[in-house]
Enzyme design. Structure first.
Site, short mmCIF file in Angstrom:
data_model
loop_
_atom_site.label_atom_id
_atom_site.label_comp_id
_atom_site.label_asym_id
_atom_site.label_seq_id
_atom_site.Cartn_x
_atom_site.Cartn_y
_atom_site.Cartn_z
N SER A 7 -1.90 4.54 -8.19
CA SER A 7 -2.79 5.46 -8.91
C SER A 7 -2.37 6.89 -8.61
CB SER A 7 -4.24 5.23 -8.48
OG SER A 7 -5.03 6.24 -9.06
N HIS A 32 -0.44 4.12 -12.78
CA HIS A 32 -1.83 4.17 -13.22
C HIS A 32 -2.27 5.64 -13.27
CE1 HIS A 32 -5.91 2.43 -13.56
NE2 HIS A 32 -6.30 3.45 -12.80
N ASP A 34 -5.40 8.24 -14.12
CA ASP A 34 -6.85 8.33 -14.25
C ASP A 34 -7.26 9.59 -15.00
OD1 ASP A 34 -7.88 6.01 -12.76
OD2 ASP A 34 -6.75 6.90 -11.12
N MET A 36 -10.23 11.77 -16.42
CA MET A 36 -11.67 11.96 -16.20
C MET A 36 -12.13 13.26 -16.85
SD MET A 36 -11.96 10.95 -12.20
CE MET A 36 -11.00 9.61 -11.47
N HIS A 65 -6.00 5.02 -17.78
CA HIS A 65 -7.37 4.56 -17.55
C HIS A 65 -8.33 5.69 -17.96
CE1 HIS A 65 -10.48 3.40 -14.16
NE2 HIS A 65 -10.96 3.23 -15.36
N MET A 67 -11.67 7.47 -18.35
CA MET A 67 -13.05 7.58 -17.86
C MET A 67 -13.65 8.81 -18.53
SD MET A 67 -12.19 6.61 -13.94
CE MET A 67 -10.46 6.97 -14.26
N MET A 136 -13.56 -2.55 -11.85
CA MET A 136 -13.61 -1.45 -10.88
C MET A 136 -14.20 -1.98 -9.57
SD MET A 136 -12.27 1.15 -12.30
CE MET A 136 -12.57 2.26 -10.91
N ASP A 174 -9.25 -1.90 -9.25
CA ASP A 174 -9.01 -0.47 -9.03
C ASP A 174 -10.10 0.12 -8.14
OD1 ASP A 174 -8.38 2.20 -9.30
OD2 ASP A 174 -8.82 2.33 -11.44
C1 DX5 Z 1 -11.22 5.86 -9.32
C2 DX5 Z 1 -9.89 5.68 -10.00
C3 DX5 Z 1 -8.90 5.01 -9.16
C4 DX5 Z 1 -8.58 5.69 -7.86
C5 DX5 Z 1 -8.10 4.66 -6.89
O1 DX5 Z 1 -12.15 6.34 -10.20
O2 DX5 Z 1 -10.02 4.94 -11.21
O3 DX5 Z 1 -7.69 4.72 -9.88
O4 DX5 Z 1 -7.67 6.72 -7.98
O5 DX5 Z 1 -7.82 5.28 -5.70
P1 DX5 Z 1 -7.91 4.53 -4.31
O6 DX5 Z 1 -6.93 3.41 -4.32
O7 DX5 Z 1 -7.57 5.60 -3.32
O8 DX5 Z 1 -9.33 4.02 -4.16
ZN ZN Z 2 -8.23 4.09 -12.26
#
Ligand code: DX5
Ligand code: ZN
Length: 220
Positions: A7, A32, A34, A36, A65, A67, A136, A174
């Site tokens: 990630s 991956h 993220d 947001m 991903h 969000m 999740m 994740d």
């Molecule tokens: C959280 C993200 C994850 C996060 C995972 O909202 O979707 O992808 O970055 O990070 P770790 O492995 O550090 O929990």
């Molecule tokens: Zn994620």
């Protein structure tokens, strides 16, 4: 077979290209990313512009991903930026079937994510359309959080459902995944492991990735 998706949220953004090369040589299977928006989750990260820059550094598949609220507004932008997988959070979308179809029409791999408190039953009606089911294992928003073991049962339910109905969806997990929690999720049925801090905050990316991937080769 277990796939590892570092990630990038936990990467050092001063050195994007260097970090990408490091996870490539550590034999990651995909990256991956993220996204947001500060509405769906209480954090803001990056959008298509950064995804595009990461795409320019690598041939690895990009696992995007989302969000964000109104994910359907941004599907084309992420496709153009180079996403290979596009995952929609089920809680963010009223017209889920329509949005997942739009992702498919863009010829991307389509994923659907469920927050820890969202029951598996809610995604059942669209399971046959999915390439990826993202369960999740933390409440989304931040890297470095603690794994929520309550989700293990949901992983098992999803695995049983996929086998029983002969579906193609892979189960991705994740949040709080490290070599210890990876054992639990692999045993429960996950095959794609997203890990942020466990990889990027370690001294040896390759060793951590190998430890997690090798869990697929042993009887747990
Ligand atoms: C959280 C993200 C994850 C996060 C995972 O909202 O979707 O992808 O970055 O990070 P770790 O492995 O550090 O929990
Ligand atoms: Zn994620």
């Amino acid at each position: 077979m277990i796939k590892i998706a570092p990630s990038f949220l936990s990467a050092d953004f001063r050195n994007i290209q260097k970090e990408v090369k490091k996870i490539e040589s550590a034999k990651a299977d995909m990256i991956h990313l993220d996204v947001m928006d500060g509405h769906f989750v209480p954090n803001i990260t990056f959008g298509p512009m950064i995804v595009k820059d990461i795409k320019r550094c690598t041939k690895l598949p990009l696992d995007v991903h989302l969000m964000v609220e109104n994910p359907n507004f941004y599907l084309k932008a992420f496709k153009d930026a180079g996403a290979d997988y596009l995952t929609i959070s089920i809680e963010s979308e009223i017209h889920l079937h329509k949005t997942l179809s739009q992702v498919k029409d863009l010829k991307l791999k389509v994923g659907c994510a469920l927050n820890p408190a969202t029951p598996f039953d809610l995604v059942k009606p669209v399971m046959k359309h999915l390439d990826l089911l993202l369960l999740m294992t933390v409440n989304p928003g931040f890297g470095g959080q603690k794994f929520i073991p309550d989700v293990l049962n949901k992983i098992k339910c999803a695995k049983d459902f996929i086998i029983k109905n002969k579906l193609k969806a892979e189960i991705e997990v994740d949040g709080g995944i490290n070599p210890q929690t990876a054992k639990l999720v692999v045993k429960a049925g996950a095959t794609i492991l997203v890990a942020g801090d466990a990889i990027f905050k370690s001294k040896d990316y390759k060793k951590v990735i190998k430890r997690m991937r090798d869990l697929g080769k042993i009887q747990l």
